[in-house]
Design a protein around this motif. Structure first.
Motif, PDB file in Angstrom:
ATOM      1  N   GLY A 119       0.793  -1.225   0.000  1.00 45.87           N
ATOM      2  CA  GLY A 119       0.000   0.000   0.000  1.00 45.87           C
ATOM      3  C   GLY A 119       0.825   1.275   0.000  1.00 45.87           C
ATOM      4  N   LEU A 120       2.099   1.175   0.408  1.00 43.76           N
ATOM      5  CA  LEU A 120       2.945   2.378   0.437  1.00 43.76           C
ATOM      6  C   LEU A 120       3.067   3.015  -0.938  1.00 43.76           C
ATOM      7  CD1 LEU A 120       5.819   1.267   2.845  1.00 43.76           C
ATOM      8  CD2 LEU A 120       3.955   2.879   3.329  1.00 43.76           C
ATOM      9  N   ALA A 121       3.150   2.199  -1.983  1.00 44.99           N
ATOM     10  CA  ALA A 121       3.282   2.729  -3.340  1.00 44.99           C
ATOM     11  C   ALA A 121       2.032   3.484  -3.781  1.00 44.99           C
ATOM     12  CB  ALA A 121       3.572   1.591  -4.323  1.00 44.99           C
ATOM     13  N   ARG A 122       0.909   3.229  -3.121  1.00 41.02           N
ATOM     14  CA  ARG A 122      -0.350   3.887  -3.456  1.00 41.02           C
ATOM     15  C   ARG A 122      -0.731   4.964  -2.440  1.00 41.02           C
ATOM     16  NH1 ARG A 122      -3.995   0.974  -6.787  1.00 41.02           N
ATOM     17  NH2 ARG A 122      -5.120   2.925  -6.661  1.00 41.02           N
ATOM     18  N   GLY A 123       0.240   5.391  -1.611  1.00 47.07           N
ATOM     19  CA  GLY A 123       0.009   6.525  -0.727  1.00 47.07           C
ATOM     20  C   GLY A 123      -0.199   6.214   0.745  1.00 47.07           C
ATOM     21  N   ALA A 124      -0.148   4.955   1.135  1.00 47.02           N
ATOM     22  CA  ALA A 124      -0.295   4.624   2.557  1.00 47.02           C
ATOM     23  C   ALA A 124       0.870   5.232   3.338  1.00 47.02           C
ATOM     24  CB  ALA A 124      -0.341   3.115   2.752  1.00 47.02           C
ATOM     25  N   ARG A 125       0.627   5.554   4.589  1.00 42.44           N
ATOM     26  CA  ARG A 125       1.646   6.115   5.476  1.00 42.44           C
ATOM     27  C   ARG A 125       1.698   5.276   6.740  1.00 42.44           C
ATOM     28  NH1 ARG A 125       3.142   7.820   1.483  1.00 42.44           N
ATOM     29  NH2 ARG A 125       2.904   9.905   0.671  1.00 42.44           N
ATOM     30  N   THR A 126       2.902   5.037   7.251  1.00 36.88           N
ATOM     31  CA  THR A 126       3.046   4.194   8.438  1.00 36.88           C
ATOM     32  C   THR A 126       3.261   5.028   9.686  1.00 36.88           C
ATOM     33  OG1 THR A 126       5.433   3.988   8.149  1.00 36.88           O
ATOM     34  CG2 THR A 126       4.059   2.287   7.149  1.00 36.88           C
ATOM     35  N   ARG A 127       2.837   4.430  10.791  1.00 36.82           N
ATOM     36  CA  ARG A 127       3.066   5.058  12.094  1.00 36.82           C
ATOM     37  C   ARG A 127       2.978   3.978  13.159  1.00 36.82           C
ATOM     38  NH1 ARG A 127      -0.434   9.784  15.002  1.00 36.82           N
ATOM     39  NH2 ARG A 127       1.019  10.091  16.713  1.00 36.82           N
ATOM     40  N   TRP A 128       3.991   3.914  14.024  1.00 36.19           N
ATOM     41  CA  TRP A 128       3.938   3.006  15.164  1.00 36.19           C
ATOM     42  C   TRP A 128       3.026   3.637  16.202  1.00 36.19           C
ATOM     43  CZ3 TRP A 128       4.340  -1.674  16.819  1.00 36.19           C
ATOM     44  CH2 TRP A 128       4.389  -1.927  18.187  1.00 36.19           C
ATOM     45  N   GLN A 129       2.029   2.894  16.643  1.00 38.44           N
ATOM     46  CA  GLN A 129       1.113   3.402  17.655  1.00 38.44           C
ATOM     47  C   GLN A 129       1.241   2.524  18.885  1.00 38.44           C
ATOM     48  OE1 GLN A 129      -2.079   5.320  14.580  1.00 38.44           O
ATOM     49  NE2 GLN A 129      -2.632   5.098  16.707  1.00 38.44           N
ATOM     50  N   PRO A 130       2.052   2.983  19.856  1.00 39.49           N
ATOM     51  CA  PRO A 130       2.300   2.156  21.033  1.00 39.49           C
ATOM     52  C   PRO A 130       1.040   1.818  21.817  1.00 39.49           C
ATOM     53  CG  PRO A 130       3.185   4.378  21.333  1.00 39.49           C
ATOM     54  CD  PRO A 130       2.714   4.278  19.926  1.00 39.49           C
ATOM     55  N   GLU A 177      -1.750   0.950  20.696  1.00 32.78           N
ATOM     56  CA  GLU A 177      -2.397  -0.191  20.056  1.00 32.78           C
ATOM     57  C   GLU A 177      -1.438  -1.365  19.874  1.00 32.78           C
ATOM     58  OE1 GLU A 177      -3.040   3.081  18.771  1.00 32.78           O
ATOM     59  OE2 GLU A 177      -4.836   2.947  20.000  1.00 32.78           O
ATOM     60  N   LEU A 178      -0.171  -1.185  20.272  1.00 28.47           N
ATOM     61  CA  LEU A 178       0.866  -2.215  20.064  1.00 28.47           C
ATOM     62  C   LEU A 178       0.943  -2.623  18.609  1.00 28.47           C
ATOM     63  CD1 LEU A 178       0.196  -4.553  23.128  1.00 28.47           C
ATOM     64  CD2 LEU A 178       1.980  -2.820  22.913  1.00 28.47           C
ATOM     65  N   ALA A 179       0.815  -1.643  17.714  1.00 30.72           N
ATOM     66  CA  ALA A 179       0.719  -1.982  16.299  1.00 30.72           C
ATOM     67  C   ALA A 179       1.386  -0.940  15.408  1.00 30.72           C
ATOM     68  CB  ALA A 179      -0.744  -2.127  15.892  1.00 30.72           C
ATOM     69  N   LEU A 180       1.877  -1.430  14.278  1.00 31.14           N
ATOM     70  CA  LEU A 180       2.297  -0.563  13.196  1.00 31.14           C
ATOM     71  C   LEU A 180       1.059  -0.337  12.343  1.00 31.14           C
ATOM     72  CD1 LEU A 180       4.594   0.880  11.679  1.00 31.14           C
ATOM     73  CD2 LEU A 180       4.878  -1.219  10.350  1.00 31.14           C
ATOM     74  N   VAL A 181       0.681   0.931  12.180  1.00 28.39           N
ATOM     75  CA  VAL A 181      -0.542   1.248  11.452  1.00 28.39           C
ATOM     76  C   VAL A 181      -0.181   1.834  10.094  1.00 28.39           C
ATOM     77  CG1 VAL A 181      -2.711   2.538  11.478  1.00 28.39           C
ATOM     78  CG2 VAL A 181      -1.730   1.696  13.623  1.00 28.39           C
ATOM     79  N   PHE A 182      -0.812   1.301   9.080  1.00 30.40           N
ATOM     80  CA  PHE A 182      -0.713   1.858   7.732  1.00 30.40           C
ATOM     81  C   PHE A 182      -1.983   2.677   7.520  1.00 30.40           C
ATOM     82  CE2 PHE A 182       2.199  -1.629   7.591  1.00 30.40           C
ATOM     83  CZ  PHE A 182       3.196  -1.240   6.710  1.00 30.40           C
ATOM     84  N   HIS A 183      -1.848   4.012   7.653  1.00 33.76           N
ATOM     85  CA  HIS A 183      -2.982   4.916   7.444  1.00 33.76           C
ATOM     86  C   HIS A 183      -3.127   5.189   5.952  1.00 33.76           C
ATOM     87  CE1 HIS A 183      -3.617   5.724  11.668  1.00 33.76           C
ATOM     88  NE2 HIS A 183      -2.331   5.961  11.821  1.00 33.76           N
ATOM     89  N   ARG A 184      -4.332   5.555   5.572  1.00 35.66           N
ATOM     90  CA  ARG A 184      -4.663   5.837   4.170  1.00 35.66           C
ATOM     91  C   ARG A 184      -4.370   4.613   3.288  1.00 35.66           C
ATOM     92  NH1 ARG A 184      -5.938  11.135   4.261  1.00 35.66           N
ATOM     93  NH2 ARG A 184      -4.746  12.518   5.599  1.00 35.66           N
ATOM     94  N   TYR A 185      -4.635   3.424   3.849  1.00 33.37           N
ATOM     95  CA  TYR A 185      -4.438   2.188   3.080  1.00 33.37           C
ATOM     96  C   TYR A 185      -5.398   2.224   1.888  1.00 33.37           C
ATOM     97  CZ  TYR A 185      -3.610  -2.694   2.075  1.00 33.37           C
ATOM     98  OH  TYR A 185      -3.255  -3.863   1.444  1.00 33.37           O
ATOM     99  N   PRO A 186      -4.888   1.994   0.670  1.00 35.86           N
ATOM    100  CA  PRO A 186      -5.693   2.275  -0.527  1.00 35.86           C
ATOM    101  C   PRO A 186      -6.733   1.221  -0.901  1.00 35.86           C
ATOM    102  CG  PRO A 186      -3.523   1.516  -1.164  1.00 35.86           C
ATOM    103  CD  PRO A 186      -3.510   1.641   0.342  1.00 35.86           C
ATOM    104  N   TRP A 187      -6.745   0.068  -0.264  1.00 32.63           N
ATOM    105  CA  TRP A 187      -7.686  -0.972  -0.666  1.00 32.63           C
ATOM    106  C   TRP A 187      -8.605  -1.340   0.487  1.00 32.63           C
ATOM    107  CZ3 TRP A 187      -2.335  -1.956  -1.724  1.00 32.63           C
ATOM    108  CH2 TRP A 187      -1.966  -1.630  -3.028  1.00 32.63           C
ATOM    109  N   GLY A 188      -9.789  -1.754   0.160  1.00 31.65           N
ATOM    110  CA  GLY A 188     -10.747  -2.172   1.182  1.00 31.65           C
ATOM    111  C   GLY A 188     -11.980  -1.304   1.166  1.00 31.65           C
ATOM    112  N   PRO A 189     -13.027  -1.777   1.841  1.00 26.12           N
ATOM    113  CA  PRO A 189     -14.301  -1.051   1.812  1.00 26.12           C
ATOM    114  C   PRO A 189     -14.354   0.157   2.737  1.00 26.12           C
ATOM    115  CG  PRO A 189     -14.499  -3.016   3.150  1.00 26.12           C
ATOM    116  CD  PRO A 189     -13.111  -3.037   2.560  1.00 26.12           C
ATOM    117  N   GLY A 190     -13.326   0.382   3.517  1.00 16.56           N
ATOM    118  CA  GLY A 190     -13.333   1.478   4.482  1.00 16.56           C
ATOM    119  C   GLY A 190     -13.172   0.930   5.879  1.00 16.56           C
ATOM    120  N   GLY A 191     -12.662   1.740   6.768  1.00 16.63           N
ATOM    121  CA  GLY A 191     -12.418   1.276   8.128  1.00 16.63           C
ATOM    122  C   GLY A 191     -11.020   0.705   8.254  1.00 16.63           C
ATOM    123  N   ALA A 192     -10.890  -0.319   9.073  1.00 19.07           N
ATOM    124  CA  ALA A 192      -9.568  -0.872   9.342  1.00 19.07           C
ATOM    125  C   ALA A 192      -9.646  -2.385   9.459  1.00 19.07           C
ATOM    126  CB  ALA A 192      -9.007  -0.271  10.633  1.00 19.07           C
TER     127      ALA A 192
END
Length: 138
Positions: free
Chosen positions: A18-29, A31-46
């Motif tokens: 998804g990074l090639a399509r504009g996703a951005r990463t952020r470690w969110q302690p 949530e104990l997770a690496l989050v890919f925001h603005r993920y380009p695929w899917g119906p919406g949400g997470a």
């Protein structure tokens, strides 16, 4: 985290694509997770895969309707998407590679899935992220 590594690797693979399509990463302690925001695929949400969250929006700090509310089974107030997805991270940490098969056996995405109901319960109350009732001790 090692127990759920196969799920996390799948999440990383999809997130990196998804990074090639504009996703951005952020470690969110929180949530104990690496989050890919603005993920380009899917119906919406997470969607959570191990310690990776693929989020189609710009932030997890947004209100979302519970599955029961979306199905017309209740009128609960919205919950934070971050809290809902954190419950899934906790479920993955306990179940590891068993999470996805159990999740699918429980019906996949929808109100009937006990994993989704538990994540909504946790997001609403801060308790109850485990999808099965605790055993009663004598």
């Amino acid at each position: 985290m090692a127990w759920t590594l196969p799920n996390t690797l799948l999440g990383l693979l999809l997130g990196v694509a998804g990074l090639a399509r504009g996703a951005r990463t952020r470690w969110q302690p929180g949530e104990l997770a690496l989050v890919f925001h603005r993920y380009p695929w899917g119906p919406g949400g997470a969607m959570t895969l191990g310690n990776v969250i693929l989020n189609t929006g710009a932030s997890l700090e947004v209100p979302c309707r519970t599955y029961a509310c979306r199905a017309g089974l209740g009128t609960e107030p919205p919950v934070l998407l971050a809290d809902h997805e954190y419950a899934h991270v906790l479920q993955y940490l306990v179940l590891g590679p068993l999470f996805l098969p159990l999740y699918l056996l429980c019906g996949g995405i929808g109100v009937r899935n006990r994993f989704e109901r538990a994540a909504d319960r946790y997001a609403a109350t801060g308790r109850g992220w485990w999808p099965w009732p605790a055993p009663r001790l004598p």
